[in-house]
Design a protein around this motif. Structure first.
Motif, PDB file in Angstrom:
ATOM      1  N   SER A  60       0.539  -4.262 -64.594  1.00  0.00           N
ATOM      2  CA  SER A  60      -0.462  -4.504 -65.628  1.00  0.00           C
ATOM      3  C   SER A  60      -1.854  -4.058 -65.185  1.00  0.00           C
ATOM      4  N   ARG A  61      -2.831  -4.214 -66.088  1.00  0.00           N
ATOM      5  CA  ARG A  61      -4.228  -3.926 -65.769  1.00  0.00           C
ATOM      6  C   ARG A  61      -4.692  -4.756 -64.573  1.00  0.00           C
ATOM      7  N   GLU A  62      -4.245  -6.015 -64.534  1.00  0.00           N
ATOM      8  CA  GLU A  62      -4.708  -6.913 -63.481  1.00  0.00           C
ATOM      9  C   GLU A  62      -4.233  -6.453 -62.105  1.00  0.00           C
ATOM     10  N   SER A  63      -2.957  -6.074 -61.997  1.00  0.00           N
ATOM     11  CA  SER A  63      -2.475  -5.600 -60.700  1.00  0.00           C
ATOM     12  C   SER A  63      -3.117  -4.263 -60.349  1.00  0.00           C
ATOM     13  N   ALA A  64      -3.491  -3.472 -61.356  1.00  0.00           N
ATOM     14  CA  ALA A  64      -4.213  -2.221 -61.102  1.00  0.00           C
ATOM     15  C   ALA A  64      -5.561  -2.518 -60.465  1.00  0.00           C
ATOM     16  N   PHE A  65      -6.269  -3.510 -61.006  1.00  0.00           N
ATOM     17  CA  PHE A  65      -7.566  -3.887 -60.451  1.00  0.00           C
ATOM     18  C   PHE A  65      -7.409  -4.423 -59.027  1.00  0.00           C
ATOM     19  N   VAL A  66      -6.408  -5.262 -58.824  1.00  0.00           N
ATOM     20  CA  VAL A  66      -6.195  -5.844 -57.490  1.00  0.00           C
ATOM     21  C   VAL A  66      -5.952  -4.745 -56.462  1.00  0.00           C
ATOM     22  N   SER A  67      -5.086  -3.780 -56.786  1.00  0.00           N
ATOM     23  CA  SER A  67      -4.816  -2.683 -55.857  1.00  0.00           C
ATOM     24  C   SER A  67      -6.099  -1.936 -55.509  1.00  0.00           C
ATOM     25  N   ALA A  68      -6.908  -1.649 -56.528  1.00  0.00           N
ATOM     26  CA  ALA A  68      -8.133  -0.879 -56.319  1.00  0.00           C
ATOM     27  C   ALA A  68      -9.152  -1.652 -55.501  1.00  0.00           C
ATOM     28  N   VAL A  69      -9.354  -2.927 -55.825  1.00  0.00           N
ATOM     29  CA  VAL A  69     -10.405  -3.686 -55.140  1.00  0.00           C
ATOM     30  C   VAL A  69     -10.012  -4.010 -53.704  1.00  0.00           C
ATOM     31  N   LEU A  70      -8.713  -4.174 -53.430  1.00  0.00           N
ATOM     32  CA  LEU A  70      -8.272  -4.395 -52.054  1.00  0.00           C
ATOM     33  C   LEU A  70      -8.441  -3.123 -51.222  1.00  0.00           C
ATOM     34  N   ALA A  71      -8.070  -1.978 -51.800  1.00  0.00           N
ATOM     35  CA  ALA A  71      -8.254  -0.711 -51.090  1.00  0.00           C
ATOM     36  C   ALA A  71      -9.730  -0.461 -50.828  1.00  0.00           C
ATOM     37  N   ALA A  72     -10.563  -0.797 -51.809  1.00  0.00           N
ATOM     38  CA  ALA A  72     -12.007  -0.640 -51.642  1.00  0.00           C
ATOM     39  C   ALA A  72     -12.530  -1.570 -50.554  1.00  0.00           C
ATOM     40  N   GLY A  73     -12.020  -2.806 -50.514  1.00  0.00           N
ATOM     41  CA  GLY A  73     -12.462  -3.771 -49.512  1.00  0.00           C
ATOM     42  C   GLY A  73     -12.175  -3.302 -48.103  1.00  0.00           C
ATOM     43  N   VAL A  74     -10.973  -2.752 -47.885  1.00  0.00           N
ATOM     44  CA  VAL A  74     -10.613  -2.262 -46.550  1.00  0.00           C
ATOM     45  C   VAL A  74     -11.459  -1.040 -46.198  1.00  0.00           C
ATOM     46  N   THR A  75     -11.653  -0.133 -47.151  1.00  0.00           N
ATOM     47  CA  THR A  75     -12.480   1.054 -46.905  1.00  0.00           C
ATOM     48  C   THR A  75     -13.897   0.659 -46.511  1.00  0.00           C
ATOM     49  N   HIS A  76     -14.463  -0.278 -47.235  1.00  0.00           N
ATOM     50  CA  HIS A  76     -15.830  -0.747 -46.989  1.00  0.00           C
ATOM     51  C   HIS A  76     -15.921  -1.414 -45.618  1.00  0.00           C
ATOM     52  N   ALA A  77     -14.963  -2.281 -45.308  1.00  0.00           N
ATOM     53  CA  ALA A  77     -15.007  -3.044 -44.048  1.00  0.00           C
ATOM     54  C   ALA A  77     -14.824  -2.139 -42.832  1.00  0.00           C
ATOM     55  N   VAL A  78     -13.880  -1.208 -42.903  1.00  0.00           N
ATOM     56  CA  VAL A  78     -13.655  -0.306 -41.773  1.00  0.00           C
ATOM     57  C   VAL A  78     -14.857   0.615 -41.578  1.00  0.00           C
ATOM     58  N   SER A  79     -15.424   1.114 -42.674  1.00  0.00           N
ATOM     59  CA  SER A  79     -16.605   1.979 -42.581  1.00  0.00           C
ATOM     60  C   SER A  79     -17.756   1.266 -41.890  1.00  0.00           C
ATOM     61  N   ARG A  80     -17.953  -0.003 -42.242  1.00  0.00           N
ATOM     62  CA  ARG A  80     -19.033  -0.790 -41.653  1.00  0.00           C
ATOM     63  C   ARG A  80     -18.729  -1.126 -40.189  1.00  0.00           C
ATOM     64  N   SER A  81     -17.472  -1.405 -39.869  1.00  0.00           N
ATOM     65  CA  SER A  81     -17.100  -1.721 -38.486  1.00  0.00           C
ATOM     66  C   SER A  81     -17.327  -0.530 -37.565  1.00  0.00           C
ATOM     67  N   CYS A  82     -17.104   0.681 -38.084  1.00  0.00           N
ATOM     68  CA  CYS A  82     -17.387   1.880 -37.285  1.00  0.00           C
ATOM     69  C   CYS A  82     -18.866   1.909 -36.903  1.00  0.00           C
ATOM     70  N   ARG A  83     -19.716   1.653 -37.877  1.00  0.00           N
ATOM     71  CA  ARG A  83     -21.163   1.679 -37.631  1.00  0.00           C
ATOM     72  C   ARG A  83     -21.569   0.618 -36.626  1.00  0.00           C
ATOM     73  N   GLU A  84     -20.922  -0.520 -36.687  1.00  0.00           N
ATOM     74  CA  GLU A  84     -21.269  -1.627 -35.798  1.00  0.00           C
ATOM     75  C   GLU A  84     -20.676  -1.464 -34.401  1.00  0.00           C
ATOM     76  N   GLY A  85     -19.922  -0.411 -34.178  1.00  0.00           N
ATOM     77  CA  GLY A  85     -19.350  -0.167 -32.858  1.00  0.00           C
ATOM     78  C   GLY A  85     -18.196  -1.088 -32.499  1.00  0.00           C
ATOM     79  N   GLU A  86     -17.492  -1.602 -33.502  1.00  0.00           N
ATOM     80  CA  GLU A  86     -16.422  -2.564 -33.262  1.00  0.00           C
ATOM     81  C   GLU A  86     -15.051  -1.916 -33.100  1.00  0.00           C
ATOM     82  N   LEU A  87     -14.937  -0.615 -33.399  1.00  0.00           N
ATOM     83  CA  LEU A  87     -13.650   0.068 -33.328  1.00  0.00           C
ATOM     84  C   LEU A  87     -13.682   1.166 -32.275  1.00  0.00           C
ATOM     85  N   SER A  88     -12.551   1.359 -31.606  1.00  0.00           N
ATOM     86  CA  SER A  88     -12.514   2.288 -30.468  1.00  0.00           C
ATOM     87  C   SER A  88     -12.413   3.748 -30.876  1.00  0.00           C
ATOM     88  N   THR A  89     -11.990   4.026 -32.107  1.00  0.00           N
ATOM     89  CA  THR A  89     -11.726   5.421 -32.502  1.00  0.00           C
ATOM     90  C   THR A  89     -12.748   5.984 -33.479  1.00  0.00           C
TER      91      THR A  89
END
Length: 374
Positions: free
Chosen positions: A126-155
């Motif tokens: 449904s529309r709702e599961s479509a939104f959930v998939s998108a916002v979760l993918a966005a959340g991980v993208t945002h968090a990993v991008s920020r963690s790179c800047r903060e020097g928290e990831l080795s790669t």
């Protein structure tokens, strides 16, 4: 704007060498976003994490619904799991905020561990599961991008985006920006492998759902990628701002959540065509782009409790009898009417600054009317 491909360092080797395995049952897999409930354990400096990460079966100890491919990535990138957990938590929190005034308010039935966050909803295209998939993918993208800047990831480290052509020559390009390109690639590899490791029959309902998930995952990542803007800091005598240092920076996740919510309202209903591709059901509908949300089936009305669909119903939900929107009692209560009761509200009042240095307040009471659906 050129979007990153799925390949990412050693992840490239992993994905290209992955052998397609038989389909997994969703009930067996559970949900990878249940990592959101492990944010305290997966904190970057958590002593529990240090002990757990030393174990050879670290990823299986997470008690999350990781697929086989995700478990392998977890093993390769253990230091990324904290960012993934915080990204999932951000996505869930944003979902609950964006739908707080809707019949479905981003909650599940909590019947078992598999469904403890969104409930059976995610089994419905449904529309709702479509939104959930998108916002979760966005959340991980945002968090990993920020963690790179903060020097928290080795790669990864600060963003390596090339200097924008619109930047003035006198301005310096080189501040430590959010590494959106890496975040995009890693989120793509980690989340999408769940669908790509399955081997569904061509043009089957299961294949259509997998394509729907992949499309919406990409839409969420793109929302983050496009949200990155140029940020600058002034330098110069007496704040003259004669010089600037600039970098790429992501906005607060709330801004991205609002963008994805607008995509939810304009989502397109799709189906698989003979070529095995998603196409709009309505012939008059503009073909959805990679940044639009798509869904396969119409949403339940979410008016009544339904264990099968994961609907909590709207009984006892608060509503506004004067509103014509989704939070209004007419819409929220599905025509069943509403109850009104008086409630004592205690809040801080008459606050005054006391020298030195605190604010002293009184506690005041007021009577408010609360309206809840029958």
């Amino acid at each position: 704007m050129n979007f990153p491909s799925i390949r990412i360092f050693s992840l490239q080797v992993f994905l290209l060498s992955w052998v397609i395995t038989p389909p997994y049952c969703e009930a067996q897999l559970g949900s990878w976003w249940s990592l959101a409930s492990r944010t305290e354990l997966l904190g970057a400096h958590s002593p529990e994490l240090l002990l757990l990460s030393a174990a050879p079966n670290f990823c299986s100890h997470l008690e999350a619904g990781l697929s086989k491919g995700q478990e392998r990535l977890c093993t390769l990138y253990q230091d990324h799991m904290s960012s993934i957990a915080h990204g999932a938590d951000a996505g869930i929190t944003e979902c609950q905020y964006q739908f707080r005034n809707r019949r479905w308010n981003c909650t599940g039935t909590m019947d078992n561990k598999t469904d403890r966050i969104f409930g059976p909803l995610m089994k419905i295209g449904s529309r709702e599961s479509a939104f959930v998939s998108a916002v979760l993918a966005a959340g991980v993208t945002h968090a990993v991008s920020r963690s790179c800047r903060e020097g928290e990831l080795s790669t990864c480290g600060c963003s390596k985006q090339p200097r924008p052509k619109i930047l003035k020559e006198a301005w310096h390009w080189g501040g430590c920006g959010d590494n959106v390109q890496y975040g995009y690639k890693f989120a793509e590899g980690f989340i999408d492998v769940r669908e790509k490791e399955k081997n569904y029959k061509r043009n089957s309902p299961e294949q259509a759902r997998a394509f729907m998930n992949l499309h919406n995952n990409q839409a969420g990542r793109r929302a983050v990628y496009r949200a990155a803007k140029i940020a600058c800091k002034c330098h110069g005598v007496s704040g003259s701002c004669s010089l600037k240092t600039c970098w790429h920076q992501l906005p607060p996740f709330r801004d991205i959540g609002m963008k994805i919510k607008s995509k939810y309202d304009a989502a397109a209903k799709v189906q698989l065509n003979r070529k095995g591709r998603l196409q709009a059901v309505d012939a008059g509908f503009v073909t959805p782009t990679a940044e639009d949300l798509v869904y396969l089936v119409d949403s339940p009305d979410y008016c009544l409790f339904n264990r099968k669909t994961g609907s909590q119903g709207t009984k006892d939900r608060k509503c506004d009898p004067l509103s014509q929107g989704t939070d209004g009692c007419d819409i929220m209560c599905c025509g069943r009417g509403f109850n009104t009761r008086k409630e004592v509200i205690r809040e801080r009042c008459e606050c005054k600054f006391q020298w030195c240095c605190y604010v002293a307040c009184k506690t005041c009471e007021r009577i408010a009317e609360v309206h809840t659906c029958k």
